[in-house]
Write a protein that holds these residues in place. Structure first.
Motif, PDB file in Angstrom:
ATOM      1  N   LEU A 180       0.834  -1.208   0.000  1.00 61.80           N
ATOM      2  CA  LEU A 180       0.000   0.000   0.000  1.00 61.80           C
ATOM      3  C   LEU A 180       0.868   1.257   0.000  1.00 61.80           C
ATOM      4  CD1 LEU A 180      -2.898  -0.863   2.472  1.00 61.80           C
ATOM      5  CD2 LEU A 180      -3.002  -0.589   0.002  1.00 61.80           C
ATOM      6  N   PRO A 183       1.982   2.323  -4.097  1.00 61.28           N
ATOM      7  CA  PRO A 183       0.848   1.936  -4.938  1.00 61.28           C
ATOM      8  C   PRO A 183       1.205   1.816  -6.420  1.00 61.28           C
ATOM      9  CG  PRO A 183       0.540   4.146  -4.022  1.00 61.28           C
ATOM     10  CD  PRO A 183       1.804   3.613  -3.450  1.00 61.28           C
ATOM     11  N   ASP A 186       3.338  -2.854  -9.012  1.00 60.04           N
ATOM     12  CA  ASP A 186       2.388  -3.960  -9.058  1.00 60.04           C
ATOM     13  C   ASP A 186       2.852  -5.063  -8.111  1.00 60.04           C
ATOM     14  OD1 ASP A 186       0.246  -3.341 -10.506  1.00 60.04           O
ATOM     15  OD2 ASP A 186       0.921  -4.262 -12.391  1.00 60.04           O
ATOM     16  N   ASP A 421      -8.760  -8.822  -8.037  1.00 58.51           N
ATOM     17  CA  ASP A 421      -7.851  -7.731  -8.365  1.00 58.51           C
ATOM     18  C   ASP A 421      -8.398  -6.367  -7.919  1.00 58.51           C
ATOM     19  OD1 ASP A 421      -5.379  -7.141  -9.126  1.00 58.51           O
ATOM     20  OD2 ASP A 421      -5.771  -7.050 -11.283  1.00 58.51           O
ATOM     21  N   ALA A 422      -9.170  -6.359  -6.850  1.00 50.48           N
ATOM     22  CA  ALA A 422      -9.689  -5.089  -6.330  1.00 50.48           C
ATOM     23  C   ALA A 422      -8.537  -4.315  -5.681  1.00 50.48           C
ATOM     24  CB  ALA A 422     -10.782  -5.360  -5.302  1.00 50.48           C
ATOM     25  N   SER A 423      -8.820  -3.075  -5.332  1.00 48.27           N
ATOM     26  CA  SER A 423      -7.780  -2.259  -4.704  1.00 48.27           C
ATOM     27  C   SER A 423      -7.303  -2.920  -3.406  1.00 48.27           C
ATOM     28  CB  SER A 423      -8.351  -0.872  -4.406  1.00 48.27           C
ATOM     29  OG  SER A 423      -7.640  -0.292  -3.355  1.00 48.27           O
ATOM     30  N   LEU A 424      -6.003  -2.893  -3.203  1.00 54.89           N
ATOM     31  CA  LEU A 424      -5.447  -3.545  -2.016  1.00 54.89           C
ATOM     32  C   LEU A 424      -5.952  -2.906  -0.725  1.00 54.89           C
ATOM     33  CD1 LEU A 424      -1.740  -4.374  -2.916  1.00 54.89           C
ATOM     34  CD2 LEU A 424      -3.771  -5.817  -3.046  1.00 54.89           C
ATOM     35  N   GLU A 425      -6.376  -1.652  -0.818  1.00 54.68           N
ATOM     36  CA  GLU A 425      -6.958  -0.968   0.353  1.00 54.68           C
ATOM     37  C   GLU A 425      -8.146  -1.764   0.893  1.00 54.68           C
ATOM     38  OE1 GLU A 425      -6.180   2.048   1.631  1.00 54.68           O
ATOM     39  OE2 GLU A 425      -5.023   3.089   0.085  1.00 54.68           O
TER      40      GLU A 425
END
Ligand SMILES: Nc1nc2c(ncn2[C@@H]2O[C@H](COP(=O)(O)OP(=O)(O)OP(=O)(O)O)[C@@H](O)[C@H]2O)c(=O)[nH]1
Ligand SMILES: [Mg+2]
Length: 462
Positions: A180, A183, A186, A421-425
């Motif tokens: 995070l 960002p 990858d 593959d959504a946002s790592l947040e």
């Protein structure tokens, strides 16, 4: 650390040989100094006594002797609460105990709340929350098996597994959080695979733990098994056989049992509350009708039905009605009076166990024949098994179950988000929630409500 000193009568109130008054807190020794007068050359006032020693003396109130006692002095931190602890052993009469206790309060302690000693042990870091709960389980254990389970939990068997799980998840979170911070980079495919694996392993582990919940509840709460059947079938005789003593009145007069009778027995390690009921039929008078109403009420709360039929008589309309009435409940059909010539013939769906899957057991409540088989049947019916060897010593309670369910739901969301593959947040957010829920079990994450709920179930003095 706390700044007040608490005291409680740690033994049940009644007439007994001895009773124990427990004092804990920063002023425990000072309070005990005021309440206790040492007698003899080897006894010391508590504040001068070495740790873990016992002293003989008297408790005095307004200059008058209240009781002759032994005073055990245990200095922090090697005590249950990690505070200074004094235990006064006095005579066990209600009045003697109460007077010694009142004297201790007058000398500067305040009455402890339920579970407050254990709560201090937890808040001072001596035990975690799951271990604190095990203390209550230990006190309330009704079978040896339940006692063993409580001891395993107190020794930290559950806590170890939970901490291991939490550490793994924290490591995964740390990994995610590192990404995070950058960002634009990858996440490498093999790192991603590793993270996914860790989460999947975490979920699988929780599923295993959740499997132990049913056994845990069984050992803690036991089950309620109602004995039903038409009048004179032999319900009370069966109850007496299962308990091993003559608890209920038995007579050839139909309608003997009028009130419901409850009594707990240990069936292969499971505490079973057997409920003998009034024979279910059209009531002949007001008392019987009230008895039948009560029977129906406890039937509604029973987890298991033991339906007793009289083998010495052909099946009757009343029997058939009960057979169909309880078709949806977990039940065992018992053919009683098998010592008599058998006249009972079952409808085909019960004769064929494959179609109905209702266990059928033959007994004689007169000779005791078949009772052991019946106990085995009860156990195999309520004890589903399916717990892996790895979890053999663990039995979670309903609070742990609830936390684990929430934790695994959060972790599933996190895993799905990662795979999609959504946002790592988002992944991190779900993972953090999962970790918090796991932490609740051992008390790493707590709220006041949670602590109140756990310690409120304790008795005073523990
Ligand atoms: N031969 C024989 N008699 C039995 C057996 N079990 C019970 N009896 C007799 O059957 C009669 C009724 O027994 P209870 O245990 O009082 O029957 P119940 O179902 O509790 O009856 P209610 O309370 O009236 O509904 C008594 O005379 C018992 O001695 C058995 O296994 N064999
Ligand atoms: Mg009866």
């Amino acid at each position: 650390m706390f700044d007040d000193t608490i005291a409680a009568i740690a033994t049940p109130l009644g007439s007994g040989g001895l009773a124990v008054i427990r004092i804990s807190g920063p002023r425990a020794l000072a309070v005990a100094d005021r309440a206790f007068t040492p007698v003899g050359p080897h006894s010391q006032p508590p504040s001068r006594a070495a740790s873990h020693t016992i002293h003989y003396g008297k408790v005095r109130r307004d200059g008058k002797q209240v009781d002759e006692v032994l005073c055990a002095v245990m200095r922090a931190p090697r005590t249950f609460t990690r505070e200074d602890v004094v235990e006064i052993t006095c005579h066990g009469g209600v009045l003697a105990t109460k007077t010694v206790f009142d004297t201790v309060l007058e000398c500067g302690a305040r009455p402890a709340l339920p579970g407050e000693f254990t709560q201090r042990a937890f808040l001072n870091g001596r035990i975690d929350l799951a271990q604190a709960e095990a203390v209550a389980d230990l006190i309330h254990a009704r079978t040896e098996r339940a006692l063993t389970a409580a001891n395993e939990q107190l020794a930290g068997k559950l806590s170890q597994r939970i901490n291991q799980l939490r550490d793994e998840l924290m490591l995964t979170l740390a990994h995610l959080e590192a990404h995070l911070d950058f960002p634009e980079e990858d996440i490498a495919p093999d790192t991603r695979a590793q993270l996914e694996n860790r989460m999947a392993r975490g979920i699988a582990f929780m599923v295993e733990l959740l499997r132990t919940a049913e056994e845990g509840q069984l050992l803690r709460r036991g089950i309620r098994a109602a004995i039903i059947g038409r009048p004179n079938a032999g319900k009370s005789s069966l109850l007496n056989q299962l308990l091993g003593h003559d608890r209920a009145i038995v007579s050839p007069i139909a309608g003997t049992t009028r009130d419901t009778i409850e009594e707990t027995a240990n069936v292969r390690g499971i505490p079973v509350v057997f409920i003998d009921t009034a024979g279910l039929r059209e009531a002949r008078d007001e008392i019987e009708s009230e008895g039948i109403r009560r029977s129906r009420e406890s039937l509604a709360r029973a987890e298991l039905i033991l339906h007793v039929l009289d083998a010495g008589e052909p099946l009757q309309g009343e029997d058939e009605k009960l057979l169909s009435e309880f078709a949806d409940k977990k039940r065992i059909i018992i053919r009683n009076k098998m010592d008599l010539p058998v006249k009972l013939v079952f409808p085909s769906e019960i004769q064929n166990p494959k179609s109905e899957n209702v266990p059928l057991v033959d007994v004689s409540s007169k000779s005791g024949e078949g009772i052991e088989t019946l106990k085995d049947t009860i156990k195999s019916l309520v004890w589903s098994g399916g717990v892996t060897a790895e979890m053999a010593q663990v039995t979670i309670n309903s609070r742990h179950q609830d936390a684990l369910k929430r934790a695994s739901a959060s972790l599933r969301l996190a895993l799905e988000a990662l795979r999609a593959d959504a946002s790592l947040e988002f992944v991190a957010l779900d993972l953090r929630q999962g970790i918090a829920a796991v932490g609740e079990i051992v008390g790493k994450t707590t709220t006041e409500d949670l602590l109140d709920a756990v310690f409120g179930q304790f008795c005073i003095g523990k």
